[in-house]
Design a protein around this motif. Structure first.
Motif, PDB file in Angstrom:
ATOM      1  N   GLY A   1      -1.731  -2.804   0.277  1.00  8.18           N
ATOM      2  CA  GLY A   1      -2.384  -2.028  -0.780  1.00  8.18           C
ATOM      3  C   GLY A   1      -3.763  -2.580  -1.092  1.00  8.18           C
ATOM      4  O   GLY A   1      -4.727  -1.826  -1.276  1.00  8.18           O
ATOM      5  N   GLN A   2      -3.863  -3.912  -1.134  1.00  9.07           N
ATOM      6  CA  GLN A   2      -5.161  -4.544  -1.440  1.00  9.07           C
ATOM      7  C   GLN A   2      -6.190  -4.248  -0.346  1.00  9.07           C
ATOM      8  O   GLN A   2      -7.351  -3.974  -0.643  1.00  9.07           O
ATOM      9  CB  GLN A   2      -4.974  -6.060  -1.588  1.00  9.07           C
TER      10      GLN A   2
ATOM     11  N   ASP B   1       3.637  -5.393   1.206  1.00  8.10           N
ATOM     12  CA  ASP B   1       3.187  -4.113   0.639  1.00  8.10           C
ATOM     13  C   ASP B   1       1.956  -4.324  -0.243  1.00  8.10           C
ATOM     14  O   ASP B   1       1.023  -3.523  -0.229  1.00  8.10           O
ATOM     15  CB  ASP B   1       4.303  -3.481  -0.202  1.00  8.10           C
ATOM     16  N   VAL B   2       1.999  -5.418  -1.003  1.00  2.00           N
ATOM     17  CA  VAL B   2       0.887  -5.702  -1.920  1.00  2.00           C
ATOM     18  C   VAL B   2      -0.393  -5.951  -1.135  1.00  2.00           C
ATOM     19  O   VAL B   2      -1.455  -5.403  -1.452  1.00  2.00           O
ATOM     20  CB  VAL B   2       1.228  -6.922  -2.815  1.00  2.00           C
TER      21      VAL B   2
ATOM     22  N   GLU C   1      -2.334   5.709   5.487  1.00  2.87           N
ATOM     23  CA  GLU C   1      -1.072   4.962   5.412  1.00  2.87           C
ATOM     24  C   GLU C   1      -1.165   3.745   6.314  1.00  2.87           C
ATOM     25  O   GLU C   1      -1.666   3.834   7.442  1.00  2.87           O
ATOM     26  CB  GLU C   1       0.098   5.840   5.906  1.00  2.87           C
TER      27      GLU C   1
ATOM     28  N   GLY D   1       7.976  -0.350   5.425  1.00  2.00           N
ATOM     29  CA  GLY D   1       7.077  -1.201   4.648  1.00  2.00           C
ATOM     30  C   GLY D   1       5.625  -0.795   4.816  1.00  2.00           C
ATOM     31  O   GLY D   1       5.273  -0.112   5.771  1.00  2.00           O
ATOM     32  N   GLY D   2       4.798  -1.239   3.880  1.00  3.16           N
ATOM     33  CA  GLY D   2       3.372  -0.930   3.957  1.00  3.16           C
ATOM     34  C   GLY D   2       2.884  -0.321   2.668  1.00  3.16           C
ATOM     35  O   GLY D   2       3.496  -0.493   1.618  1.00  3.16           O
ATOM     36  N   ALA D   3       1.783   0.377   2.759  1.00  5.93           N
ATOM     37  CA  ALA D   3       1.220   1.018   1.562  1.00  5.93           C
ATOM     38  C   ALA D   3       0.442   2.257   1.973  1.00  5.93           C
ATOM     39  O   ALA D   3       0.068   2.409   3.132  1.00  5.93           O
ATOM     40  CB  ALA D   3       0.301   0.042   0.826  1.00  5.93           C
ATOM     41  N   GLY D   4       0.241   3.130   1.026  1.00  6.09           N
ATOM     42  CA  GLY D   4      -0.511   4.353   1.296  1.00  6.09           C
ATOM     43  C   GLY D   4      -1.440   4.661   0.130  1.00  6.09           C
ATOM     44  O   GLY D   4      -1.199   4.224  -0.995  1.00  6.09           O
ATOM     45  N   ARG D   5      -2.498   5.374   0.438  1.00  3.60           N
ATOM     46  CA  ARG D   5      -3.444   5.758  -0.613  1.00  3.60           C
ATOM     47  C   ARG D   5      -3.970   7.164  -0.356  1.00  3.60           C
ATOM     48  O   ARG D   5      -4.054   7.611   0.785  1.00  3.60           O
ATOM     49  CB  ARG D   5      -4.648   4.806  -0.629  1.00  3.60           C
ATOM     50  N   LYS D   6      -4.333   7.818  -1.433  1.00  2.00           N
ATOM     51  CA  LYS D   6      -5.092   9.063  -1.333  1.00  2.00           C
ATOM     52  C   LYS D   6      -6.540   8.719  -1.612  1.00  2.00           C
ATOM     53  O   LYS D   6      -6.811   7.809  -2.397  1.00  2.00           O
ATOM     54  CB  LYS D   6      -4.594  10.078  -2.353  1.00  2.00           C
TER      55      LYS D   6
ATOM     56  N   ASP E   1      -7.242  -0.663  -0.785  1.00  2.00           N
ATOM     57  CA  ASP E   1      -8.094  -0.523  -1.981  1.00  2.00           C
ATOM     58  C   ASP E   1      -9.509  -1.017  -1.726  1.00  2.00           C
ATOM     59  O   ASP E   1     -10.479  -0.412  -2.200  1.00  2.00           O
ATOM     60  CB  ASP E   1      -7.482  -1.312  -3.156  1.00  2.00           C
TER      61      ASP E   1
END
Lengths: 196, 261
Positions: free
Chosen positions: B137-138, B133-134, B120, B255-260, B141
């Motif tokens: 995410g980038q 957020d984008v 996260e 705000g922000g982004a998360g990934r599995k 990724d």
């Protein structure tokens, strides 16, 4: 000085102190009320932000899954319904807030179905603009959850203050009314996730 | 009183130990790196990251704060308590610690849970416009492949370097530094306090010697002399520490982004 003068001075002093206390409480309630209004503004902003994402999101998914028309229609209708309800936080009732919450919940569910469809299309998931929209949607959902918590905290603090004795006397005199707040939905303790 | 404090410390350590053994952290049990010192930004209680990486990250975060005013924290754990999800742990931790300046909220938190296979990136309210957020995410990724291969050191380091290079871009840096004045490191203030205290002790000592010669203040002599002497031989904990061992007081709205991975 005479005894009567002392009594008069004491009464005036006590009344003065009570007056200062009453003004202080009144101002505190006004500040708390403003906090609730401000917190509600943040909630509305985030819901609006989500609603603004919907048309682009639907258009992007449509490009890959055009035959899922019923889902797109459901999302668009839910969005229209959700954006159609506006609330004045200073006079919002429990029923109005519940109605608002229900309409936003419908949009959440419709968006959930839309994202579930997206999972079946690997090309869509690889699409850069879809990923960006999904990130924005996830961030917005998180912000909505946060803004709702802040609003609930502000409303609960205000409600407790105006019901607590002796503050409730001042609240009653000046018409400070209880504020409605969001009820927890089943599974709402965690913000909905948008995953790839 | 001292015994009571020791007991509290013991209980806290025991709780932390139990949590560590259980391998399930919650925002309130996770150790803050600021407890060690102001120049530490990485919490790595389960040794997910190597010592060298932690050191590099601390240097990077320190450099980032000096150059941009943004405060970045990195937390790498094995797993968190099941009543949470990765985002809620990270967000609560962000707001609990108060990462980023209190008035500017320019904090960033990178949170990794090894066993949950989740990462996260949480942004403070004041940095959302730059680290959208984008963009978050980038960045995730672009480095998720390292994490998928369990190369957490490289993955986390690259993510932090990406964040640093983004924040160091001229327009972003200018925005972050707008109206910001760097505070002097807390330890400098502490040394000034200590220096002033030593000077005060010397002045008091000279003054009492002078009075003693004059045969005055016989009763006060012990009090005045013993106080500074006691402080010199048994100095009290430096008060600046409590202030120095804290984050900026910033907050995040989620705000922000998360990934599995």
């Amino acid at each position: 000085m005479k005894k009567g003068t002392w009594i008069a001075i004491s009464i005036v002093a006590v009344l003065g102190m009570m007056g200062v206390w009453a003004v202080s409480r009144y101002n505190t309630f006004v500040t708390m009320q403003e906090n609730v209004t401000n917190a509600w503004g943040q909630v509305e902003n985030q819901y609006q932000r989500r609603a603004d994402l919907v048309p682009n999101l639907v258009a992007t998914v449509k490009g890959y899954a055009s035959h899922e028309q019923s889902t797109f229609t459901a999302v668009v209708e839910a969005r229209a319904k959700a954006t159609g309800i506006t609330i004045d936080p200073s006079h919002a009732t429990e029923e109005q807030l519940a109605q608002f919450q229900a309409s936003q919940g419908e949009l959440s569910q419709a968006l959930g179905r839309l994202m579930a469809i997206a999972e079946s299309y690997p090309e869509l998931q690889a699409n850069e603009s879809f990923r960006q929209l999904a990130d924005q949607l996830e961030g917005t959902e998180n912000r909505i959850a946060y803004a709702r918590n802040v609003f609930n905290d502000c409303a609960k603090e205000y409600n407790a203050a105006i019901h607590r004795f002796p503050g409730n006397i001042i609240a009653g005199m000046f018409g400070f009314e209880r504020k409605a707040y969001f009820e927890a939905e089943a599974g709402a303790e965690k913000a909905p996730r948008v995953e790839f | 009183m001292v015994g009571g404090k020791r007991l509290i410390v013991l209980i806290v350590c025991l709780c932390a130990f139990v949590c560590t053994r259980a391998g399930e952290w919650s925002p309130s049990t996770l150790p803050s790196p600021k407890a060690i010192g102001q120049e530490y930004y990485v919490s790595n209680p389960d040794a997910v990251l190597s010592t060298h990486t932690v050191q590099t990250l601390n240097e990077l975060c320190s450099r980032l704060k000096t150059n941009t005013s943004a405060e970045m924290a990195v937390v790498a754990i094995d797993t968190y308590a099941p009543s949470y999800d990765a985002h809620s742990v990270a967000l609560q931790l962000f707001n609990l610690w108060g990462i980023g300046g209190e008035d500017r909220h320019t904090g960033v938190l990178l949170f990794l849970s090894r066993s949950n296979r989740e990462i996260e990136l949480i942004t403070g309210k004041g940095i959302e416009g730059i680290l959208t957020d984008v963009r978050c995410g980038q960045i995730l990724d672009a480095n998720i492949a390292y994490l998928s291969k369990n190369d957490f050191d490289t993955g986390i380091l690259h993510i932090c370097e990406n964040i640093e290079s983004m924040l160091m871009q001229d327009e972003n840096r200018s925005e972050l530094l707008l109206g910001w004045s760097p505070k002097k490191p807390a330890h400098n203030t502490g040394w000034i306090v200590i220096l002033l205290f030593v000077l005060l002790v010397i002045v008091l000592w000279v003054w009492t010697r002078h009075k003693k010669r004059q045969g005055q203040l016989k009763r006060d002599r012990n009090v005045v002399i013993t106080r500074p002497n006691r402080d010199i031989t048994h100095p009290e904990p430096w008060r600046g520490n409590s202030r120095a061992s804290s984050w900026g007081g910033g907050s995040s709205a989620g705000g922000g982004a998360g990934r599995k991975f």
